[in-house]
Design a protein around this motif. Sequence first.
Motif, PDB file in Angstrom:
ATOM      1  N   PRO A 121      45.529  42.741  -9.694  1.00 20.38           N
ATOM      2  CA  PRO A 121      46.073  41.481  -9.418  1.00 20.38           C
ATOM      3  C   PRO A 121      45.510  40.655  -8.151  1.00 20.38           C
ATOM      4  O   PRO A 121      45.400  39.301  -8.308  1.00 20.38           O
ATOM      5  N   ALA A 122      45.482  41.223  -7.103  1.00 23.46           N
ATOM      6  CA  ALA A 122      45.132  40.592  -5.787  1.00 23.46           C
ATOM      7  C   ALA A 122      43.426  40.174  -5.761  1.00 23.46           C
ATOM      8  O   ALA A 122      43.416  39.034  -5.332  1.00 23.46           O
ATOM      9  N   TRP A 123      42.946  41.074  -6.490  1.00 25.47           N
ATOM     10  CA  TRP A 123      41.320  40.725  -6.551  1.00 25.47           C
ATOM     11  C   TRP A 123      41.320  39.455  -7.599  1.00 25.47           C
ATOM     12  O   TRP A 123      40.527  38.574  -7.468  1.00 25.47           O
ATOM     13  N   ILE A 124      41.947  39.427  -8.590  1.00 25.24           N
ATOM     14  CA  ILE A 124      41.950  38.360  -9.678  1.00 25.24           C
ATOM     15  C   ILE A 124      42.467  37.157  -8.989  1.00 25.24           C
ATOM     16  O   ILE A 124      41.796  36.201  -9.262  1.00 25.24           O
ATOM     17  N   ALA A 125      43.570  37.253  -8.440  1.00 24.38           N
ATOM     18  CA  ALA A 125      44.094  35.998  -7.648  1.00 24.38           C
ATOM     19  C   ALA A 125      43.257  35.441  -6.760  1.00 24.38           C
ATOM     20  O   ALA A 125      42.803  34.360  -6.588  1.00 24.38           O
ATOM     21  N   ALA A 126      42.528  36.549  -6.000  1.00 30.47           N
ATOM     22  CA  ALA A 126      41.266  35.750  -4.878  1.00 30.47           C
ATOM     23  C   ALA A 126      40.328  35.396  -5.605  1.00 30.47           C
ATOM     24  O   ALA A 126      39.765  34.165  -5.057  1.00 30.47           O
ATOM     25  N   GLY A 127      39.725  35.737  -6.736  1.00 29.42           N
ATOM     26  CA  GLY A 127      38.686  35.384  -7.572  1.00 29.42           C
ATOM     27  C   GLY A 127      39.067  33.975  -7.971  1.00 29.42           C
ATOM     28  O   GLY A 127      38.119  32.954  -7.933  1.00 29.42           O
ATOM     29  N   LEU A 128      40.355  33.836  -8.416  1.00 34.22           N
ATOM     30  CA  LEU A 128      40.518  32.275  -8.877  1.00 34.22           C
ATOM     31  C   LEU A 128      40.526  31.246  -8.077  1.00 34.22           C
ATOM     32  O   LEU A 128      40.166  30.035  -7.954  1.00 34.22           O
ATOM     33  N   ILE A 129      41.269  31.796  -6.763  1.00 38.87           N
ATOM     34  CA  ILE A 129      41.176  30.678  -5.836  1.00 38.87           C
ATOM     35  C   ILE A 129      39.931  30.481  -5.096  1.00 38.87           C
ATOM     36  O   ILE A 129      39.560  29.248  -4.798  1.00 38.87           O
ATOM     37  N   VAL A 130      39.108  31.561  -4.695  1.00 44.03           N
ATOM     38  CA  VAL A 130      37.916  31.282  -4.402  1.00 44.03           C
ATOM     39  C   VAL A 130      37.076  30.397  -5.324  1.00 44.03           C
ATOM     40  O   VAL A 130      36.291  29.421  -5.034  1.00 44.03           O
ATOM     41  N   GLY A 131      37.128  30.481  -6.519  1.00 46.35           N
ATOM     42  CA  GLY A 131      36.456  29.978  -7.735  1.00 46.35           C
ATOM     43  C   GLY A 131      36.700  28.339  -7.561  1.00 46.35           C
ATOM     44  O   GLY A 131      35.861  27.540  -7.720  1.00 46.35           O
ATOM     45  N   ILE A 132      37.866  28.355  -7.765  1.00 45.36           N
ATOM     46  CA  ILE A 132      38.409  26.739  -7.718  1.00 45.36           C
ATOM     47  C   ILE A 132      38.122  26.055  -6.371  1.00 45.36           C
ATOM     48  O   ILE A 132      37.322  24.966  -6.734  1.00 45.36           O
ATOM     49  N   VAL A 133      38.137  26.521  -5.277  1.00 47.60           N
ATOM     50  CA  VAL A 133      37.739  26.056  -4.104  1.00 47.60           C
ATOM     51  C   VAL A 133      36.075  25.812  -3.959  1.00 47.60           C
ATOM     52  O   VAL A 133      35.721  24.710  -3.812  1.00 47.60           O
ATOM     53  N   PHE A 134      35.228  26.771  -4.342  1.00 48.49           N
ATOM     54  CA  PHE A 134      33.841  26.838  -4.595  1.00 48.49           C
ATOM     55  C   PHE A 134      33.399  25.998  -5.297  1.00 48.49           C
ATOM     56  O   PHE A 134      32.505  24.867  -4.900  1.00 48.49           O
ATOM     57  N   VAL A 135      34.122  25.690  -6.644  1.00 48.51           N
ATOM     58  CA  VAL A 135      33.453  24.469  -7.341  1.00 48.51           C
ATOM     59  C   VAL A 135      34.047  23.099  -7.090  1.00 48.51           C
ATOM     60  O   VAL A 135      33.397  22.135  -7.095  1.00 48.51           O
ATOM     61  N   GLY A 136      35.495  23.280  -7.112  1.00 50.21           N
ATOM     62  CA  GLY A 136      36.156  21.706  -6.674  1.00 50.21           C
ATOM     63  C   GLY A 136      35.951  21.114  -5.425  1.00 50.21           C
ATOM     64  O   GLY A 136      36.013  19.857  -5.358  1.00 50.21           O
ATOM     65  N   PHE A 137      35.697  21.927  -4.445  1.00 47.21           N
ATOM     66  CA  PHE A 137      35.639  21.410  -3.215  1.00 47.21           C
ATOM     67  C   PHE A 137      34.424  21.425  -2.372  1.00 47.21           C
ATOM     68  O   PHE A 137      33.758  20.319  -2.280  1.00 47.21           O
ATOM     69  N   PHE A 138      33.675  22.535  -2.621  1.00 45.98           N
ATOM     70  CA  PHE A 138      32.211  22.953  -2.017  1.00 45.98           C
ATOM     71  C   PHE A 138      31.172  22.121  -3.031  1.00 45.98           C
ATOM     72  O   PHE A 138      30.130  21.798  -2.794  1.00 45.98           O
TER      73      PHE A 138
END
Length: 257
Positions: free
Chosen positions: A232-249
């Motif tokens: 779950p920790a890796w999956i949560a990290a993947g979701l957060i990183v993916g959202i920030v990467f696509v939505g912010f950067f």
Amino acid sequence: MRKSNLVTAAAIAIVAYAAADIVHEASHALVARLSGIRVLSISTVAAPTAQESRAVAAAGTTANVVLGAIALALVAQKRRFSAATYSLWLFGVVGTMNTAYLMYSGLSDSGDWAAVIAGARPYWAWRLLIVTAGLIFYTTVIRVAVLLATPWIADGDTSIADFRRVIRVSYVTGGVLLVLGSAFNPIGRELILISGVGASFGLTCGLLLVPGILASDVKAPGWISNALEFQPAWIAAGLIVGIVFVGFFGPGVHFAR
């Protein structure tokens, strides 16, 4: 036979691919700032500056190779296959595969390394040089990737079939992430193909060769003792990183004049 959890593998890929991409673009911006050159913006596909610089152009690939090599050196100290080790391996391989950029620039006469050799004479010889160097470096990266993954197969941590599944999911997930990130770029639609598709599916296609080489070179014991678990920790990290990467950067961060 145990199988790795592919959701965890996809999450690891999101983190590794996003990190390699941000290292590339942030290094362009950092070297520009250190050189006194104004950075206009930074996104998943570019870090445009107010003026051109060979050092700034070379910074992205250089940083990818240096940090990627450090990650791979750490993997060499950890023989066991695990989520942490695989994430370092994937980040290192994806980063050092940025050496394919030399081939792209030399063949297309565009991109970072075309800017690095701009004005050099004879120009055709410099283009040939960076294409050749890129090919040598890229094939070396594949060999190193195979070498570091060999103990995972030979010691029974994972199987060729399971590792192939993990690699395929990582490759597709990372590619989709970079394409999604490029879709919102503020520069131009052409970068979706060049920096989205090209820098992901094209640049890291060598990943897909690794399991096949391992299959021909390594004798597997026939069991799996250390597959990737549902984490779950890796999956949560993947979701957060993916959202920030696509939505912010993805749309880019613009800097005031």
